[in-house]
Design a protein around this motif. Structure first.
Motif, PDB file in Angstrom:
ATOM      1  N   HIS A 182      86.498 -56.890  38.250  1.00 47.72           N
ATOM      2  CA  HIS A 182      85.573 -58.023  38.228  1.00 47.72           C
ATOM      3  C   HIS A 182      86.210 -59.191  37.480  1.00 47.72           C
ATOM      4  CE1 HIS A 182      82.550 -55.174  39.609  1.00 47.72           C
ATOM      5  NE2 HIS A 182      81.707 -56.170  39.747  1.00 47.72           N
ATOM      6  N   VAL A 183      87.258 -59.749  38.082  1.00 53.55           N
ATOM      7  CA  VAL A 183      87.909 -60.923  37.519  1.00 53.55           C
ATOM      8  C   VAL A 183      87.272 -62.174  38.119  1.00 53.55           C
ATOM      9  CG1 VAL A 183      90.097 -59.759  37.058  1.00 53.55           C
ATOM     10  CG2 VAL A 183      89.693 -60.778  39.309  1.00 53.55           C
ATOM     11  N   ARG A 184      87.648 -63.329  37.591  1.00 55.40           N
ATOM     12  CA  ARG A 184      87.127 -64.580  38.121  1.00 55.40           C
ATOM     13  C   ARG A 184      87.451 -64.689  39.612  1.00 55.40           C
ATOM     14  NH1 ARG A 184      85.656 -69.951  37.422  1.00 55.40           N
ATOM     15  NH2 ARG A 184      87.027 -71.515  38.345  1.00 55.40           N
ATOM     16  N   GLY A 185      86.440 -64.996  40.416  1.00 49.29           N
ATOM     17  CA  GLY A 185      86.624 -65.128  41.852  1.00 49.29           C
ATOM     18  C   GLY A 185      86.417 -63.852  42.631  1.00 49.29           C
ATOM     19  N   ALA A 186      86.239 -62.721  41.957  1.00 54.99           N
ATOM     20  CA  ALA A 186      85.966 -61.475  42.678  1.00 54.99           C
ATOM     21  C   ALA A 186      84.612 -61.574  43.377  1.00 54.99           C
ATOM     22  CB  ALA A 186      85.972 -60.298  41.720  1.00 54.99           C
ATOM     23  N   VAL A 187      84.506 -60.943  44.539  1.00 50.20           N
ATOM     24  CA  VAL A 187      83.266 -60.951  45.325  1.00 50.20           C
ATOM     25  C   VAL A 187      82.823 -59.503  45.503  1.00 50.20           C
ATOM     26  CG1 VAL A 187      82.146 -61.737  47.440  1.00 50.20           C
ATOM     27  CG2 VAL A 187      84.088 -63.010  46.521  1.00 50.20           C
ATOM     28  N   ALA A 188      81.583 -59.218  45.141  1.00 53.85           N
ATOM     29  CA  ALA A 188      81.098 -57.842  45.143  1.00 53.85           C
ATOM     30  C   ALA A 188      79.706 -57.766  45.746  1.00 53.85           C
ATOM     31  CB  ALA A 188      81.092 -57.277  43.720  1.00 53.85           C
ATOM     32  N   ALA A 189      79.321 -56.553  46.119  1.00 57.97           N
ATOM     33  CA  ALA A 189      78.014 -56.308  46.729  1.00 57.97           C
ATOM     34  C   ALA A 189      76.963 -56.104  45.648  1.00 57.97           C
ATOM     35  CB  ALA A 189      78.085 -55.077  47.633  1.00 57.97           C
TER      36      ALA A 189
END
Length: 222
Positions: free
Chosen positions: A115-122
């Motif tokens: 979960h770094v900056r710019g990560a996209v998760a559900a």
């Protein structure tokens, strides 16, 4: 529909553990970028966001994103929950965090992507196997959420438009997804949202066509 409020994330998000940054697993990316795995979000905050999808680690969620995008599901939806220094959450047709698509929920695909900056998760409810259509974009690293939510992509370009998403739970004037595309479908260039136009004011007229005279105030009686 169960609420999609990132229940565990709210508690964990503000108890960051700096040492986790040193132990995060490496994040190998595909050697070549396939446009079939590039998700484009045109935002009302002023730009196009390019997201590299990762079917190699989250195939079910990536397929869901592609299916809903090609159904124009995301067009017009808002970012309904945006916490400064944490994340921007959207993808809910109800706009309040309780909705999803008509497709069934997906099993968890927790993986090594951080979960770094710019990560996209559900986004999901408390139940791990409850991801559907909602997603969030990480604004600042939150590595304590790793392997608890399905990370399925990362922003390649357009992060300034993500940073400009209106904050709030919900925001007073939420940022919208104008259009969502898969890059391989040859989408048009980004077009900003049209400026609102005001209809010209018109004066009421009498049946004779004459404008009514302004009313006069009577002097108070003494």
């Amino acid at each position: 529909m169960r609420p999609f409020a990132l229940l565990a994330a709210v508690v964990a998000a503000f108890v960051a553990t700096p040492s986790l940054a040193q132990t995060a697993a490496p994040t190998p990316a595909p050697a070549a970028i396939d446009k079939e795995n590039v998700w484009l979000l045109d935002l009302s905050s002023g730009g196009r966001v390019e997201i590299l999808l990762r079917p190699d680690v989250a195939p079910k969620m990536v397929e869901r994103i592609k299916t809903l995008t090609r159904q124009h599901f995301y067009d017009g939806l808002v970012f309904h929950r945006v916490i400064d220094g944490f994340m921007a959450q959207g993808g809910d047709p109800r706009g309040d965090g309780t909705g999803g698509s008509t497709l069934p929920d997906l099993p968890a695909e927790f993986n090594y992507l951080p979960h770094v900056r710019g990560a996209v998760a559900a986004a999901r409810a408390e139940k791990e196997d409850s991801a559907n259509s909602q997603f969030y974009i990480v604004l600042q690293p939150r590595l304590q959420l790793d392997r608890k939510y399905t990370v399925f992509g990362r922003v390649m370009s357009g992060m300034p438009a993500v940073d400009a998403i209106q904050r709030g739970e919900p925001p007073a004037n939420p940022t919208r997804i104008l259009h969502a595309y898969i890059a391989s479908d040859n989408p048009p260039a980004y077009m900003p949202a049209p400026a609102p136009t005001l209809a010209p004011a018109t004066l009421p007229t009498l049946p004779t066509g004459k404008a009514p005279a302004p009313a006069r105030k009577r002097a108070p009686r003494r």
